[in-house]
Scaffold this motif. Sequence first.
Motif, PDB file in Angstrom:
ATOM      1  N   VAL A 167       3.903  -0.439   8.463  1.00 36.23           N
ATOM      2  CA  VAL A 167       4.965  -0.988   7.610  1.00 36.23           C
ATOM      3  C   VAL A 167       6.031   0.062   7.293  1.00 36.23           C
ATOM      4  CG1 VAL A 167       5.486  -2.009   5.359  1.00 36.23           C
ATOM      5  CG2 VAL A 167       3.512  -2.812   6.667  1.00 36.23           C
ATOM      6  N   PRO A 168       5.679   1.250   6.763  1.00 36.82           N
ATOM      7  CA  PRO A 168       6.725   2.241   6.512  1.00 36.82           C
ATOM      8  C   PRO A 168       7.448   2.692   7.774  1.00 36.82           C
ATOM      9  CG  PRO A 168       4.544   3.203   6.167  1.00 36.82           C
ATOM     10  CD  PRO A 168       4.372   1.732   6.290  1.00 36.82           C
ATOM     11  N   ASP A 220       3.362   5.973   0.781  1.00 40.03           N
ATOM     12  CA  ASP A 220       2.706   4.687   1.005  1.00 40.03           C
ATOM     13  C   ASP A 220       1.189   4.841   0.953  1.00 40.03           C
ATOM     14  OD1 ASP A 220       2.403   1.930   1.818  1.00 40.03           O
ATOM     15  OD2 ASP A 220       1.884   2.693   3.790  1.00 40.03           O
ATOM     16  N   LEU A 221       0.658   5.871   1.628  1.00 42.97           N
ATOM     17  CA  LEU A 221      -0.785   6.099   1.604  1.00 42.97           C
ATOM     18  C   LEU A 221      -1.274   6.384   0.186  1.00 42.97           C
ATOM     19  CD1 LEU A 221      -1.185   8.350   4.786  1.00 42.97           C
ATOM     20  CD2 LEU A 221      -1.831   5.939   4.547  1.00 42.97           C
ATOM     21  N   ASN A 251       9.277   4.455  -4.602  1.00 46.68           N
ATOM     22  CA  ASN A 251       9.966   4.173  -3.340  1.00 46.68           C
ATOM     23  C   ASN A 251       8.988   3.930  -2.197  1.00 46.68           C
ATOM     24  OD1 ASN A 251      12.713   6.454  -4.074  1.00 46.68           O
ATOM     25  ND2 ASN A 251      12.381   4.343  -4.689  1.00 46.68           N
ATOM     26  N   ALA A 252       7.999   3.085  -2.475  1.00 54.82           N
ATOM     27  CA  ALA A 252       7.024   2.712  -1.451  1.00 54.82           C
ATOM     28  C   ALA A 252       7.228   1.229  -1.110  1.00 54.82           C
ATOM     29  CB  ALA A 252       5.614   3.007  -1.933  1.00 54.82           C
ATOM     30  N   THR A 286      -5.611  11.334  -1.459  1.00 53.06           N
ATOM     31  CA  THR A 286      -5.665  12.695  -0.906  1.00 53.06           C
ATOM     32  C   THR A 286      -4.794  12.816   0.345  1.00 53.06           C
ATOM     33  OG1 THR A 286      -7.929  12.936  -1.737  1.00 53.06           O
ATOM     34  CG2 THR A 286      -7.196  14.510  -0.066  1.00 53.06           C
ATOM     35  N   LEU A 287      -4.893  11.830   1.248  1.00 54.23           N
ATOM     36  CA  LEU A 287      -4.074  11.845   2.459  1.00 54.23           C
ATOM     37  C   LEU A 287      -2.590  11.791   2.132  1.00 54.23           C
ATOM     38  CD1 LEU A 287      -6.103   9.399   4.752  1.00 54.23           C
ATOM     39  CD2 LEU A 287      -5.973  11.874   4.947  1.00 54.23           C
ATOM     40  N   GLY A 288      -2.246  11.033   1.086  1.00 60.55           N
ATOM     41  CA  GLY A 288      -0.845  10.898   0.698  1.00 60.55           C
ATOM     42  C   GLY A 288      -0.244  12.166   0.124  1.00 60.55           C
TER      43      GLY A 288
END
Length: 440
Positions: A28-29, A50-51, A286-287, A320-322
């Motif tokens: 999506v992003p 987003d993540l 802003n996601a 964490t990934l984000g």
Amino acid sequence: MKKTQNPLALTSLGLQHVLAMYAGAILVPLTVGRALHLSAHELAYLVAIDLLTCGIATLLQAWNNRWFGIGLPVVLGSSFVAVTPMIAIGSQYGINAVYGAIIAAGLFIVLFANFFGKLVKLFPPVVTGTVVTMIGLSLVPSAVRNMGGGVGSEEFGSVENLALAFGVLAFILFLNRFFTGFLRALSVLLGIVVGTIVAAFMGMVNLSSVKEASWLHIPTPFYFGAPTFEIGPILTMILVGVVIIIESTGVFLALSKVCERDLNDQDFIKGYRAEGLAIMLGGIFNAFPYNTFAQNVGLVQLSRVKTRNVVVVAGVILITLGLIPKIAELTTVVPTPVLGGAMIVLFGMVISSGIKMLSNVDFSNQSNLLIIACSLSLGLGVTVVPDLFAQLPAGLKIIVSDGIITGSIAAILLNIFFRSSETTNRPIVTFKKTDYSESK
């Protein structure tokens, strides 16, 4: 109900949930960001935030308290429903209007969650199934364009692009045909990874941005600037929010059956309120608008682990990934044809999920056939011929020029129309029987 409290097992199962939804979450992003011509750095931020927001939204929905959270093992991700509207709003009004509309839509859902909770009966399988099918059908053209290299590409439709796209598609199908369990669940993600590696050997991947990216960043509210609030985009995004609620209602009902838990009106209200908060959060950072991912329901059914602890771990992993820009930057180097090949499968599976929901519909009922026929025809028609409403005022045009919204509105209104007429148990127009036999 099978439960697990072992930390290692919880982490493994949580990671499996993340991997199952990861491809859908980053598509999506990447799709929206590239359509709005964002820079590589901005695109990386979009993926990272987003993540992170997916993780926070998942925790909000898993936290079953007095005010929000349905308390089922659900994972939230960026909604495919919002892709086309976000691109349309961003192209016409600018990206800040997109986020103003998302914030307003989230607030609307939070404020009217009680109202929607009482309207669950208006979202039977004929509506939820039609809406989900319409979402998939409306997204397929975007996937096909990406297979060729993306809109405006000088190499559109080249042999290299098509070979990559169909190669990724073939690899995903191969994994699903000859493997089971974990590898099959990760087939789309593995297809993207392998496709990108092949593209790198073809000279189509540039890793310089990954090398320059930092290892840690702090999320920034209103990264693209202060949001603007335009009435047309707000109304459009509110309708997107309603469609998201309808889609999530079907997922909630499916998961409740898997978990053997009965849901009442209050459960739905708290679930809708959590999704409204997640959508507001997406607008602030802003996601994207967020909804419950259907593919993770299949994973719950497959693993038979139905505890919320697993999705809590998944939410923490996503957060964490984000926070690690290098991971987000790595996803931005995926070539467009590779994404196109994966999109065909993902968006096609959305269509399949909608058809599966429609399998619970009574097709001997003419009303149901008309609801499905008219809704899908209008939605798909607007998708293929977007200029149909070109002469309408701008505020109204941006609402009805999206096939998903048009088809969804049609499904909801037609269901109300036919169900209300059935409730009266009499036709609107009747004809008096007349004996035309010859009298003596």
